[in-house]
Scaffold this motif. Structure first.
Motif, PDB file in Angstrom:
ATOM      1  N   SER A  69       1.005  -1.198   0.019  1.00 48.96           N
ATOM      2  CA  SER A  69       0.205   0.199  -0.011  1.00 48.96           C
ATOM      3  C   SER A  69       0.930   1.210  -0.088  1.00 48.96           C
ATOM      4  O   SER A  69       0.510   2.169  -0.798  1.00 48.96           O
ATOM      5  CB  SER A  69      -0.948   0.045   1.199  1.00 48.96           C
ATOM      6  N   LEU A  70       1.905   1.200   0.876  1.00 48.19           N
ATOM      7  CA  LEU A  70       2.939   2.318   0.751  1.00 48.19           C
ATOM      8  C   LEU A  70       3.754   2.437  -0.369  1.00 48.19           C
ATOM      9  O   LEU A  70       3.926   3.735  -1.020  1.00 48.19           O
ATOM     10  CB  LEU A  70       3.866   2.251   1.883  1.00 48.19           C
ATOM     11  N   ASN A  71       3.905   1.614  -1.130  1.00 50.44           N
ATOM     12  CA  ASN A  71       4.386   1.656  -2.381  1.00 50.44           C
ATOM     13  C   ASN A  71       3.647   2.176  -3.179  1.00 50.44           C
ATOM     14  O   ASN A  71       4.030   3.015  -4.125  1.00 50.44           O
ATOM     15  CB  ASN A  71       5.086   0.001  -2.878  1.00 50.44           C
ATOM     16  N   ILE A  72       2.465   1.823  -3.589  1.00 52.70           N
ATOM     17  CA  ILE A  72       1.376   2.386  -4.417  1.00 52.70           C
ATOM     18  C   ILE A  72       1.419   3.967  -3.973  1.00 52.70           C
ATOM     19  O   ILE A  72       1.282   4.692  -5.125  1.00 52.70           O
ATOM     20  CB  ILE A  72       0.004   1.561  -4.419  1.00 52.70           C
ATOM     21  N   LEU A  73       0.934   4.054  -2.900  1.00 57.51           N
ATOM     22  CA  LEU A  73       0.704   5.497  -2.353  1.00 57.51           C
ATOM     23  C   LEU A  73       1.986   6.251  -2.921  1.00 57.51           C
ATOM     24  O   LEU A  73       1.791   7.680  -3.380  1.00 57.51           O
ATOM     25  CB  LEU A  73       0.422   5.520  -0.952  1.00 57.51           C
ATOM     26  N   ALA A  74       3.248   5.926  -2.773  1.00 60.76           N
ATOM     27  CA  ALA A  74       4.345   6.618  -3.089  1.00 60.76           C
ATOM     28  C   ALA A  74       4.347   7.163  -4.554  1.00 60.76           C
ATOM     29  O   ALA A  74       4.627   8.210  -5.057  1.00 60.76           O
ATOM     30  CB  ALA A  74       5.486   5.790  -2.928  1.00 60.76           C
ATOM     31  N   PHE A  75       4.113   6.201  -5.436  1.00 66.99           N
ATOM     32  CA  PHE A  75       3.966   6.513  -6.915  1.00 66.99           C
ATOM     33  C   PHE A  75       2.669   7.324  -7.285  1.00 66.99           C
ATOM     34  O   PHE A  75       2.677   8.167  -8.028  1.00 66.99           O
ATOM     35  CB  PHE A  75       4.134   5.216  -7.727  1.00 66.99           C
ATOM     36  N   ALA A  76       1.533   7.273  -6.392  1.00 68.77           N
ATOM     37  CA  ALA A  76       0.609   8.191  -6.525  1.00 68.77           C
ATOM     38  C   ALA A  76       1.050   9.359  -6.322  1.00 68.77           C
ATOM     39  O   ALA A  76       0.425  10.701  -6.950  1.00 68.77           O
ATOM     40  CB  ALA A  76      -0.636   7.709  -5.727  1.00 68.77           C
ATOM     41  N   LEU A  77       1.483   9.624  -5.006  1.00 70.71           N
ATOM     42  CA  LEU A  77       2.214  10.910  -4.736  1.00 70.71           C
ATOM     43  C   LEU A  77       3.117  11.589  -5.735  1.00 70.71           C
ATOM     44  O   LEU A  77       3.308  12.607  -5.997  1.00 70.71           O
ATOM     45  CB  LEU A  77       2.834  10.852  -3.589  1.00 70.71           C
ATOM     46  N   PHE A  78       3.933  10.651  -6.414  1.00 75.45           N
ATOM     47  CA  PHE A  78       4.875  11.050  -7.563  1.00 75.45           C
ATOM     48  C   PHE A  78       4.164  11.827  -8.405  1.00 75.45           C
ATOM     49  O   PHE A  78       4.498  12.578  -8.963  1.00 75.45           O
ATOM     50  CB  PHE A  78       5.530   9.837  -7.998  1.00 75.45           C
ATOM     51  N   TYR A  79       2.937  11.080  -8.876  1.00 78.79           N
ATOM     52  CA  TYR A  79       2.203  11.553  -9.932  1.00 78.79           C
ATOM     53  C   TYR A  79       1.512  13.020  -9.410  1.00 78.79           C
ATOM     54  O   TYR A  79       1.423  13.912 -10.468  1.00 78.79           O
ATOM     55  CB  TYR A  79       1.073  10.578 -10.264  1.00 78.79           C
ATOM     56  N   THR A  80       1.008  12.940  -8.285  1.00 78.70           N
ATOM     57  CA  THR A  80       0.389  14.284  -7.699  1.00 78.70           C
ATOM     58  C   THR A  80       1.450  15.428  -7.721  1.00 78.70           C
ATOM     59  O   THR A  80       1.128  16.530  -8.080  1.00 78.70           O
ATOM     60  CB  THR A  80      -0.047  13.983  -6.336  1.00 78.70           C
ATOM     61  N   GLY A  81       2.747  15.119  -7.275  1.00 74.21           N
ATOM     62  CA  GLY A  81       3.679  16.021  -7.195  1.00 74.21           C
ATOM     63  C   GLY A  81       4.090  16.573  -8.600  1.00 74.21           C
ATOM     64  O   GLY A  81       4.272  17.804  -8.664  1.00 74.21           O
ATOM     65  N   LEU A  82       4.012  15.636  -9.691  1.00 69.91           N
ATOM     66  CA  LEU A  82       4.235  16.492 -10.956  1.00 69.91           C
ATOM     67  C   LEU A  82       3.215  17.279 -11.259  1.00 69.91           C
ATOM     68  O   LEU A  82       3.611  18.668 -11.902  1.00 69.91           O
ATOM     69  CB  LEU A  82       4.210  15.328 -12.006  1.00 69.91           C
ATOM     70  N   ILE A  83       2.095  17.075 -10.984  1.00 74.21           N
ATOM     71  CA  ILE A  83       0.750  17.984 -11.466  1.00 74.21           C
ATOM     72  C   ILE A  83       1.196  19.428 -10.745  1.00 74.21           C
ATOM     73  O   ILE A  83       1.060  20.540 -11.292  1.00 74.21           O
ATOM     74  CB  ILE A  83      -0.490  17.614 -10.824  1.00 74.21           C
ATOM     75  N   PHE A  84       1.481  19.341  -9.382  1.00 71.03           N
ATOM     76  CA  PHE A  84       1.790  20.644  -8.670  1.00 71.03           C
ATOM     77  C   PHE A  84       3.125  21.160  -9.182  1.00 71.03           C
ATOM     78  O   PHE A  84       3.112  22.771  -9.068  1.00 71.03           O
ATOM     79  CB  PHE A  84       1.792  20.456  -7.334  1.00 71.03           C
ATOM     80  N   PHE A  85       3.946  20.400  -9.489  1.00 71.26           N
ATOM     81  CA  PHE A  85       5.529  21.023  -9.639  1.00 71.26           C
ATOM     82  C   PHE A  85       5.428  21.893 -10.973  1.00 71.26           C
ATOM     83  O   PHE A  85       5.942  22.832 -11.034  1.00 71.26           O
ATOM     84  CB  PHE A  85       6.453  19.762  -9.773  1.00 71.26           C
ATOM     85  N   PHE A  86       4.716  21.257 -11.888  1.00 67.57           N
ATOM     86  CA  PHE A  86       4.680  21.709 -13.295  1.00 67.57           C
ATOM     87  C   PHE A  86       3.536  22.540 -13.388  1.00 67.57           C
ATOM     88  O   PHE A  86       3.347  23.274 -14.609  1.00 67.57           O
ATOM     89  CB  PHE A  86       4.777  20.765 -14.328  1.00 67.57           C
ATOM     90  N   LYS A  87       2.534  22.700 -12.348  1.00 72.33           N
ATOM     91  CA  LYS A  87       1.372  23.654 -12.445  1.00 72.33           C
ATOM     92  C   LYS A  87       0.410  23.524 -13.693  1.00 72.33           C
ATOM     93  O   LYS A  87       0.030  24.354 -14.489  1.00 72.33           O
ATOM     94  CB  LYS A  87       1.646  25.113 -12.482  1.00 72.33           C
ATOM     95  N   VAL A  88       0.107  21.999 -13.899  1.00 71.93           N
ATOM     96  CA  VAL A  88      -0.876  21.632 -14.977  1.00 71.93           C
ATOM     97  C   VAL A  88      -2.231  21.316 -14.322  1.00 71.93           C
ATOM     98  O   VAL A  88      -2.202  20.962 -13.218  1.00 71.93           O
ATOM     99  CB  VAL A  88      -0.140  20.337 -15.780  1.00 71.93           C
TER     100      VAL A  88
END
Length: 291
Positions: A69-88
């Protein structure tokens, strides 16, 4: 290579990247909002891979349910971080449902109807879904001016998607019924070794992304400034504060002075008699500072 060693190495990569990204977060958290998600990602990844490496010595609930669960959550956070980092503009809350669904599947196929095969396929499909979203983000959502820093991630994420598709197919076709996670087929060993390398590369590049973004932003601002400076309808020049050496001058100033650029840049404002003496210039600098 021993499977526990692979997970141990991956754990250390998450730890190192956590330290790097935490430093980046402290310095740039107000500028780049996505950093918080990536720091959380590294924490989840570190904890998840550590628990998997300890499988057999700790309860299954921790080494299977919590770890995956933590590993899946980690990559979900990776994707969410991309959204906010690139402001898309992109959706990400649906990944909460994906994570919860995966957790329920893990619980069912760990305690009610134990099946390592189903658990592996579940986590692989989940990874494919999340990484596909990230790939779409890089290809279709990120601004053209930011594309130069995204190609390496497109290749990286594509490789992860292919690897997880490969593993899903191999596990699906495997009829051995083996339930020992650390005693899998040669295909599993190949998958984990390559996956470890690709993930390490992704994590390291992610940690370096902030520096790339900073350089990109600085370059973009310099370009905007140069455009405004050189196209300004009035005479302007840039000098060193201490020495008065002229660093840059626009066309309007050259026309006003009647000089060529090479005759102005590198000389001082005193050579061209902009000021009668240094004290006059210093007074002007003080006035500008106060404003």
């Amino acid at each position: 290579m021993d499977m526990r060693m692979i997970f141990g190495i991956q754990t250390m990569v998450f730890l190192v990247c956590f330290i790097i990204l935490t430093q980046e977060w402290i310095q740039h958290r107000n500028r780049y909002k996505g950093l918080s998600f990536w720091v959380a990602m590294m924490i989840c990844g570190f904890a998840g891979y550590t628990l998997i490496a300890l499988r057999g010595t700790i309860p299954d609930f921790l080494s299977i349910i919590v770890a995956n669960s933590l590993n899946i959550l980690a990559f979900a956070l990776f994707y969410t971080g991309l959204i906010f980092f690139f402001k898309v503009k992109a959706h990400y809350l649906h990944n909460i449902f994906i994570v919860i669904t995966a957790i329920l599947v893990f619980i069912y196929f760990t305690y009610i109807n134990p099946s390592l095969t189903v658990r592996i396929i579940t986590i692989n499909i989940t990874y494919i879904i999340i990484f596909s979203q990230a790939l779409y983000l890089f290809i279709c959502k990120i601004k053209t001016c930011q594309k130069s820093m995204s190609y390496i991630y497109i290749i990286n994420i594509s490789a992860l998607i292919i690897l997880n598709i490969y593993r899903t197919i191999m596990v699906f076709l495997d009829n051995s019924g083996n339930q020992d996670f650390f005693s899998q087929s040669i295909h599993e060993n190949i998958y984990f070794i390559i996956n470890m390398i690709v993930l390490m590369y992704l994590m390291i590049n992610l940690a370096m992304l902030v520096s790339r973004r900073l350089l990109h932003d600085i370059s973009e601002k310099e370009e905007k400034f140069n455009t405004i400076f050189h196209n300004a309808p009035y005479a302007a020049l840039i000098t060193e504060e201490e020495t008065g050496i002229i660093l840059e001058v626009n066309k309007e100033m050259l026309d006003l002075l009647g000089y060529e650029r090479s005759e102005v840049e590198g000389r001082t404002v005193f050579d061209l008699e902009f000021y009668p003496d240094a004290s006059s210039r210093n007074k002007l600098i003080e006035i500008v500072r106060k404003k």
